[in-house]
Design a protein around this motif. Sequence first.
Motif, mmCIF file in Angstrom:
data_model
loop_
_atom_site.group_PDB
_atom_site.id
_atom_site.type_symbol
_atom_site.label_atom_id
_atom_site.label_comp_id
_atom_site.label_asym_id
_atom_site.label_seq_id
_atom_site.Cartn_x
_atom_site.Cartn_y
_atom_site.Cartn_z
ATOM 1 N N GLU A 132 -4.464 5.346 11.152
ATOM 2 C CA GLU A 132 -3.097 4.894 10.898
ATOM 3 C C GLU A 132 -3.078 3.439 10.439
ATOM 4 N N LEU B 216 -3.887 2.993 6.791
ATOM 5 C CA LEU B 216 -2.797 3.373 5.898
ATOM 6 C C LEU B 216 -1.740 2.278 5.843
ATOM 7 N N ARG B 217 -1.496 1.657 6.992
ATOM 8 C CA ARG B 217 -0.497 0.577 7.018
ATOM 9 C C ARG B 217 -0.982 -0.605 6.175
ATOM 10 N N SER C 203 5.259 2.169 -0.145
ATOM 11 C CA SER C 203 5.861 2.378 1.159
ATOM 12 C C SER C 203 5.001 3.370 1.932
ATOM 13 N N LEU C 204 5.008 3.194 3.227
ATOM 14 C CA LEU C 204 4.185 4.025 4.099
ATOM 15 C C LEU C 204 4.540 5.503 3.941
ATOM 16 N N VAL C 205 5.824 5.764 3.662
ATOM 17 C CA VAL C 205 6.269 7.151 3.492
ATOM 18 C C VAL C 205 5.497 7.833 2.356
ATOM 19 N N ASP C 206 5.364 7.120 1.228
ATOM 20 C CA ASP C 206 4.674 7.709 0.083
ATOM 21 C C ASP C 206 3.209 7.978 0.404
ATOM 22 N N TYR D 146 1.886 8.373 3.348
ATOM 23 C CA TYR D 146 1.781 9.417 4.367
ATOM 24 C C TYR D 146 2.003 10.797 3.759
ATOM 25 N N SER D 147 2.934 10.880 2.794
ATOM 26 C CA SER D 147 3.185 12.205 2.218
ATOM 27 C C SER D 147 1.987 12.664 1.379
ATOM 28 N N THR E 125 -0.792 13.706 3.889
ATOM 29 C CA THR E 125 -0.598 14.972 4.585
ATOM 30 C C THR E 125 -0.534 16.143 3.614
ATOM 31 N N PHE E 126 -0.293 15.841 2.318
ATOM 32 C CA PHE E 126 -0.171 16.933 1.343
ATOM 33 C C PHE E 126 -1.521 17.581 1.068
ATOM 34 N N TYR E 127 -2.533 16.752 0.857
ATOM 35 C CA TYR E 127 -3.838 17.297 0.483
ATOM 36 C C TYR E 127 -4.647 17.653 1.716
ATOM 37 N N LEU F 116 -5.941 13.143 9.258
ATOM 38 C CA LEU F 116 -5.428 11.991 9.997
ATOM 39 C C LEU F 116 -6.035 11.931 11.389
#
Lengths: 225, 296
Positions: free
Chosen positions: B54, B57-58, B67-70, B72-73, B76-78, B83
């Motif tokens: 984590e 990623l930050r 942004s962390l959202v992008d 993280y998505s 988690t997508f691939y 994680l």
Amino acid sequence: MITLKINGLEVSVEKGTTILEAARFLGFPIPTLCHMDGLTPYGACRLCVVEIGDGPRAKLVSSCTYPVEEGLKVRTASSRVLKARKMILELLLASCPQSKTIQDLASAHGIRQQRFKQEYDDCILCGLCVRVCQEQMMAKAIGFRNRGEKRSIGTPFDVKSDVCRLCGGCMYVCPACQLRCTYNEPEKAICGGCANLTPPCVQKEQFDDMMCYMSPCVACEIKKD
Amino acid sequence: MQRGAAVAKKVNIRKQDKVNSKDILKILEKHSDDRGGLIAILEDIQTKYGYLPEKALRIVGEKTNRSLVDIYSVATFYRFFSLKPKGEHLVCACLGTACHVRGAPRVVSELEQQLGIKAGQTTADNKFTLETVNCLGACALGPVVVIDGHYFSKVKRSKVKQLLDKAQEGFDKLDIGKDERIFPIDVSCPHCSRSFRDEIVVIDGYPSLKVNVAVDGKKGELRLSSLYGSFNISTEFEIPEGTIASFICPHCGSEIKSTSDCSDCGAPMIPMLVSGGGTVQICSRRGCKNHMLDLV
């Protein structure tokens, strides 16, 4: 200007408008869930399907993402469209049977029974909240996570986001989740709209650019008195 | 079931290293010229730590203005990205259509039983992580199982235990004498071209290669195995793991040093001429097994 036919009526609209905007401007109703003025079109809920073209080449497209074309023939309420829309609503209703918005739409389309298993997802992944957070609140606190059937909306790592200003906008726009409020678990809260109420606007002072969707804000009114 | 249809580079999975922001910055610097190379950055982080911490990623979000959202998505997508920390050994079973009809589900259930975990989980002792993939592209060889980058073809239920035992031992232990990838070479100094061959001391059954080394002011002899692929050495004094030694030719006394650095650890490489033409380069860091052979 682009000339097209909507339900047989020949109209001219400006280049770049979508079928949905044109039809609504002319007074043809098209139901939507994931569309909102001021947000980029997304085409997720498919509720705004219309039929374009004729004969065997006619096809269904989502009107909110389809820009008008010269000579386009659009039918917003043909039997094929209504049938598809009804099916979509039935599926949406199965995933969110408790949503008032979807229930109302379903009943307006004459759905009286549920054929599909109820899932109680309380989310149709329409992305409205994600877009409000990103485009109107400039926060990017929530987003899509995972893929396929595990896809969900929330904050990264499921912890309270640093960039979330608790504006509550995501809850305000949501057509599906009357139960999304998670402020009783502040660590997992994705928006905390209710935090604006009790205790009154606790976090509001921390942010210079706080935007609150509630106008007038109940909590602020109470404070004034 | 020979030693893999293809011997891929071993996936370097280290135990949960502490996330060092310097390491992340190094990775980011490497990718600073390509815009939007988020996946490449995440790949490098995953190679380093075995998963996406984590904190890493930050840091990526902060430094690249994402942004962390992008992030993280994408993470988690691939399915490639994880994680959660992975175990020491990564067991990947193919469940693609071809492997499936050839009995891959039975192999997977046997793997699950042997390891006591379900697919996608890591054992409690952090030794094994079991994953399934949808196709490895080696359909004719199915069912395929990949353990730590080594491919095993036509895996049967009965072979599973043997495979796991072998994985625990480590595939890097080579069977000298039986493995055809190991052969003796004779090398010489790049300055004076005199051979390092030393008939007196024998390593791995072949005459060793003698060079002088200096570590922290201490000088002494180092004997390398002349087998290409064997890392056996004998030294006059103990060289601690991780220290960089300077190599000196025993004939002309000049230091042997390459201009290039090791691609794995950054220590200088040591070039030597191979008799018959070509050069071999070895890493000067004790314990680093990086080497290159260029035959002419």
